[in-house]
Design a protein around this motif. Structure first.
Motif, short mmCIF file in Angstrom:
data_model
loop_
_atom_site.label_atom_id
_atom_site.label_comp_id
_atom_site.label_asym_id
_atom_site.label_seq_id
_atom_site.Cartn_x
_atom_site.Cartn_y
_atom_site.Cartn_z
N LYS A 14 115.80 13.55 -39.44
CA LYS A 14 117.05 14.31 -39.26
C LYS A 14 118.25 13.39 -39.43
O LYS A 14 119.21 13.71 -40.11
CB LYS A 14 117.08 14.93 -37.86
N LEU A 15 118.18 12.26 -38.75
CA LEU A 15 119.29 11.32 -38.82
C LEU A 15 119.56 10.89 -40.26
O LEU A 15 120.70 10.78 -40.69
CB LEU A 15 119.01 10.08 -37.96
N ILE A 30 126.78 11.28 -41.85
CA ILE A 30 128.15 11.70 -42.12
C ILE A 30 128.87 10.57 -42.82
O ILE A 30 128.82 9.42 -42.36
CB ILE A 30 128.87 12.01 -40.78
N ASP A 31 129.50 10.92 -43.91
CA ASP A 31 130.26 9.90 -44.62
C ASP A 31 131.66 9.83 -44.02
O ASP A 31 132.53 10.64 -44.31
CB ASP A 31 130.35 10.26 -46.11
#
Ligand code: PHE
Length: 344
Positions: A87-88, A93-94
């Motif tokens: 999941k990670l 997230i950029d």
């Protein structure tokens, strides 16, 4: 029997180890440890065993169960950890991506003018009052020295609601309301911004609804020079430090003497241009010394108290200040217009 149990153990643990999902592990658990599973089956045959062998076999069966259960718990933990990792990895997230812009609103130009003037007067010790837009004939006219049938009522064409109530034509009724509230005791130092209504055909310079800011000071020893000094401060705040003002005689029923106040043209500095129509001066407000009748009617003794009052049109000031050529822009809410008044 012992062998069967051992075999089941090895078989189950091998399956658990090979499993690749939580669901698969759960299926194995049901299959081996469930009530209908092979271990339960084996234990059922224990009746045939001798009394010595029975407890041994029971202990072994429990151990086998425990081993399998341990293997399952371990595998579950491992699979869950893998899932979190997955999941990670998939939901990163950029943080370097530019954010989508937040659209900021802008204050309405009339609000800007009102708030600027409020700031100025609050700084000079005034308080801000309010009054109703649906007003009685008494406060809008009579208490301001305009008895019924007074010809000066024609100066302000009114929207009447009943015989005795109307949309206020000016913010001046707040003068009378405030004086009543102070019960004959000065000092009174207030301003009152608000909407007013007059029966007018709308065009570039007229609107049936517009805004005024009323000012009222009542105290001992108040003179015309206090009025002039105050208005000079307003003119300089709104139109620049180099401005001058001049007072021209005028008439309002509730002030005596009454004046019309001009400010020196902020565009040409007084030489004459299109903004001041060649005169060098621009009219910005009406004012005067509070008429003794007004003080008396609202409970102040005109022998010991004097006052000055003024009323300015907010649209007019905003139009001059921002170079707006049509009063209707304030009320059509075209974003291309209102957006231009963004302030930091
Ligand atoms: N109420 C007046 C008007 O609307 C303006 C005014 C206010 C004049 C206070 C004198 C004193 O025209």
């Amino acid at each position: 029997m012992q062998e069967t149990l051992k075999q089941l153990e090895t078989e189950a643990i091998a399956k658990v180890e090979a499993a690749s999902s939580l669901k698969e592990v759960n299926d194995i658990r049901v299959q081996y440890l469930g009530k209908k599973g092979p271990i339960t089956e084996v234990l059922r045959g224990m009746g045939k065993l001798s009394a010595e062998e029975r407890p041994k076999m029971g202990a072994l069966a429990n151990e086998v169960r425990e081993q399998i259960a341990n293997a399952i718990a371990e595998k579950n933990e491992q699979l869950e950890a893998e899932e979190v990792k997955k999941k990670l990895a998939s939901q990163t997230i950029d943080v370097t991506l530019p954010a989508s812009p937040i659209k900021m609103g802008a204050r309405h130009p009339l609000t800007i003018v009102v708030e600027d003037i409020e700031d100025l007067f609050i700084g000079m010790g005034y308080t801000v009052e309010e009054g109703p837009e649906v007003e009685t004939d008494y406060y809008n006219f009579e208490a301001l020295n305009l008895p019924k049938e007074h010809p000066a009522r024609d100066m302000q064409d009114s929207f009447y609601i009943t015989e005795d109530t109307l949309m206020r034509t000016q913010t001046s009724p707040v003068q009378a309301r405030t004086l009543e509230k102070y019960k004959g005791q000065g000092p009174v130092k207030i301003i009152c911004p608000g909407k007013v209504y007059r029966r007018d055909s709308d065009d570039a310079t007229h609107s049936h609804q517009f805004m005024q800011i009323e000012g009222l000071v009542v105290d001992h020893n108040i003179s015309m020079s206090d009025l002039k000094g105050t208005l000079e401060t307003v003119a300089r705040k709104m139109f620049g430090e180099d401005r001058d003002i001049r007072l021209r005689p005028s008439f309002f029923p509730f002030t005596e003497p009454s004046v019309e106040v001009d400010v020196s043209c902020f565009k040409c500095g007084g030489k004459g241009c299109s903004v001041c129509k060649g005169t060098g001066w621009i009219e910005i407000l009406g004012a005067g010394m509070v008429h003794p009748n007004v003080l008396k009617m609202s409970g102040f003794d005109p022998d010991t108290y004097q006052g000055f009052a003024f009323g300015m049109g907010v649209e007019r000031i905003a139009m001059l200040k921002y170079g707006i050529d049509d009063i209707r822009h304030f009320y059509t809410n075209d974003m291309r217009f209102t957006k231009q008044f963004k302030q930091d």
